[in-house]
Write an enzyme that holds these catalytic residues in place. Structure first.
Site, PDB file in Angstrom:
ATOM      1  N   GLU A 199       8.835   1.340  11.558  1.00  0.00           N
ATOM      2  CA  GLU A 199       9.861   2.394  11.564  1.00  0.00           C
ATOM      3  C   GLU A 199       9.101   3.704  11.594  1.00  0.00           C
ATOM      4  O   GLU A 199       8.377   4.040  10.664  1.00  0.00           O
ATOM      5  CB  GLU A 199      10.753   2.265  10.330  1.00  0.00           C
ATOM      6  CG  GLU A 199      11.992   3.151  10.385  1.00  0.00           C
ATOM      7  CD  GLU A 199      11.831   4.386   9.530  1.00  0.00           C
ATOM      8  OE1 GLU A 199      11.560   5.473  10.106  1.00  0.00           O
ATOM      9  OE2 GLU A 199      11.994   4.284   8.304  1.00  0.00           O
ATOM     10  N   LYS A 253       0.871  -1.177   0.000  1.00  0.00           N
ATOM     11  CA  LYS A 253       0.000   0.000   0.000  1.00  0.00           C
ATOM     12  C   LYS A 253       0.901   1.217   0.000  1.00  0.00           C
ATOM     13  O   LYS A 253       1.554   1.538   0.985  1.00  0.00           O
ATOM     14  CB  LYS A 253      -0.913   0.041   1.220  1.00  0.00           C
ATOM     15  CG  LYS A 253      -1.858   1.249   1.225  1.00  0.00           C
ATOM     16  CD  LYS A 253      -1.755   2.003   2.544  1.00  0.00           C
ATOM     17  CE  LYS A 253      -2.517   3.312   2.519  1.00  0.00           C
ATOM     18  NZ  LYS A 253      -1.905   4.364   1.687  1.00  0.00           N
ATOM     19  N   GLU A 311       8.516  15.651  16.612  1.00  0.00           N
ATOM     20  CA  GLU A 311       8.963  15.585  15.219  1.00  0.00           C
ATOM     21  C   GLU A 311       8.186  16.609  14.390  1.00  0.00           C
ATOM     22  O   GLU A 311       6.957  16.558  14.318  1.00  0.00           O
ATOM     23  CB  GLU A 311       8.755  14.188  14.647  1.00  0.00           C
ATOM     24  CG  GLU A 311       9.300  14.046  13.235  1.00  0.00           C
ATOM     25  CD  GLU A 311       9.164  12.642  12.694  1.00  0.00           C
ATOM     26  OE1 GLU A 311      10.143  12.110  12.144  1.00  0.00           O
ATOM     27  OE2 GLU A 311       8.072  12.066  12.816  1.00  0.00           O
ATOM     28  N   CYS A 313      12.701  10.952   8.530  1.00  0.00           N
ATOM     29  CA  CYS A 313      12.632  10.501   9.924  1.00  0.00           C
ATOM     30  C   CYS A 313      13.998  10.590  10.604  1.00  0.00           C
ATOM     31  O   CYS A 313      14.076  10.707  11.833  1.00  0.00           O
ATOM     32  CB  CYS A 313      12.101   9.079   9.993  1.00  0.00           C
ATOM     33  SG  CYS A 313      13.091   7.890   9.067  1.00  0.00           S
TER      34      CYS A 313
END
Length: 471
Positions: free
Chosen positions: A243, A168, A378, A280
């Site tokens: 992750e 996906k 973040e 990331c």
């Protein structure tokens, strides 16, 4: 009828009539659409993957690796074309997209092929034979920020180990994934081994996570969605590799010479701003001796001058737009929070540039409190926080003082001291004095950055089950 899904070795149409518009973040114009896939699309892809699993898993590892190598060759042949697709749907500057987006995707596949040559598929242990075999059907749920690399990092290892996959891709950047499926088709990977389904996470992603015939989910994305995947997958006790987010710190130690310090600061700016900070592993915190805070500010401001937001199709542009209008507003919200909480704004603006496109000014804050919002959460944009420390022990405490742990950096005038400090950082991939990227090395997260590893033999390990034959 639009054939958008790649299932069982052929292009097909979705069961859903709903479409998702794809927008160029630089021009803000619609560049196409893909289906908002349905759960039944996932069902059909899983049936195909399950049917293909036995013959594919019984194929010799060397033969599987050869096919993955052919896929890498095909992507390399189409590198310029796919680079243009990434630039159009993500906004990554062309010079970065070619090597960090498409080039890294090719590296993923080649490293999986290389690792397969010496991988311990079988090994004796006293009176046992230890056998590594494929986990089975893998559901790969991938994000928009690296729309090729985040897929190839999973499928390269999965296919080499004998797994089959249902992918996906992100609905924000789906055309790169479609180009990958075209490459899969071109090199003749057997039907059902690779399947691509487009759609929204709450529909297609969740259908993958709960599916009883998917043996493992490999997810890359936000913490909130990663936690949801873990919850859903628990119902079938399937393996899950996640992750997630990061808040990586570059620690500049107090023994750096002026020249070394002048190298470390712009390097950190570059490591923060690459791909617009939408990585990331972006080094978004620069931890410096308090006595050199002013010097760090000056050097960072000088480096930022080279990151004027611009057209990503221009070869000289280093900083493109944020991927969506919502992402731009999210980043601007963090910049405003930084100002409100009292951090010193060295470069940047709380407002977007007055131009078309989802742009944000490259931003540097200084004298940031380690517990401030911009130092803890973040941001996923071109925002760097410079944080002062008084002792090396405090520097390590600051670096480790978030819920994340995915990457980082240590700079020291003494290479051995740099390695020693790097060992104390709770993260997976640590640059030491600007050390170069290694595609065979493990990548993944400590703490709430996730669990599981990608890259080289470590990636192959993720997709194998271990059994013991007692002889």
């Amino acid at each position: 009828m639009t054939l958008d899904l790649y299932v069982d070795g052929k292009w097909t149409t979705s069961a859903s009539a709903e479409r998702i518009d794809v927008v160029n973040p630089t021009t803000e114009e619609r560049i196409g659409d893909v289906p908002a896939g349905a759960a039944v699309d996932v069902d059909l892809a899983v049936v195909a993957a399950r049917r293909a699993l036995e013959p594919w898993s019984q194929t010799e590892p060397s033969a599987r690796a050869e096919i993955v190598s052919l896929l890498a060759d095909e992507l390399e042949r189409r590198q310029d074309e796919i680079t243009d697709i990434v630039v159009a749907e993500v906004g990554t500057p062309h010079r970065v997209a070619r090597w960090a987006q498409v080039g890294l995707g090719i590296v993923d596949l080649r490293e999986a092929v290389t690792a397969a040559k010496d991988f311990p598929w079988e090994e004796p242990l006293r009176n046992s034979l230890i056998v590594r075999e494929p986990v089975g059907v893998i559901g790969c749920i991938t994000p928009w920020n690296y729309p090729l690399h985040q897929i190839t990092a999973k499928i390269g290892a999965a296919l080499v180990t004998g797994c089959t996959v249902v992918v996906k891709a992100s609905e924000v950047a789906p055309f790169t994934a479609r180009a990958l499926a075209e490459a899969v088709d071109a090199v003749g990977i057997p039907p059902g081994v690779f399947n691509l389904v487009h759609g929204y996470g709450p529909i297609v992603g969740e259908a993958i996570a709960v599916h009883p015939d998917i043996d493992m989910v490999s997810f890359t994305g936000s913490n909130s969605v990663g936690k949801r995947v873990l919850e859903l997958a628990a119902g079938t006790v399937k393996r899950v590799s996640v992750e997630l987010g990061g808040k990586s710190a570059a620690v500049l130690l107090d023994d750096l010479s002026d020249d070394e310090f002048a190298k470390a600061v712009p390097h950190t700016v570059r490591a923060c701003f690459m791909n617009g900070g939408q990585s990331c592993n972006a080094q978004t915190r620069m931890v410096v001796p308090r006595s050199r805070l002013a010097a760090a500010e000056k050097l960072a401001a000088e480096a930022v001058a080279g990151y004027a937001p611009g057209d990503p199709t221009d070869g000289d542009t280093k900083l493109g737009p944020m991927v969506t209008a919502a992402q731009r507003e999210r980043v601007l919200g963090y910049i405003r929070a930084g100002v409100k909480e009292g951090a010193k704004l060295v470069a940047g603006s709380v407002n977007a540039p007055a131009r078309t496109g989802y742009f944000v000014e490259p931003t540097v804050f200084s004298d940031v409190d380690p517990d401030a919002t911009i130092a803890q959460e973040e941001i996923f944009g071109p925002v760097l926080s410079i944080i002062p420390y008084d002792t090396p022990e405090q520097a390590v405490e600051i670096a480790n003082g978030t819920i994340f742990g995915i990457a980082g950096a240590v700079w020291s005038g003494d290479p051995e001291r740099a390695k020693s400090v790097a060992r104390t950082l709770r993260a997976t991939q640590i640059e030491v004095n600007g050390g170069k990227f290694n595609g065979a090395a493990p990548f993944g997260g400590f703490k709430q950055s996730g669990h599981g590893r990608e890259g080289g033999a470590f990636g192959l390990d993720e997709f194998t089950e271990i059994k013991s034959l007692q002889l």
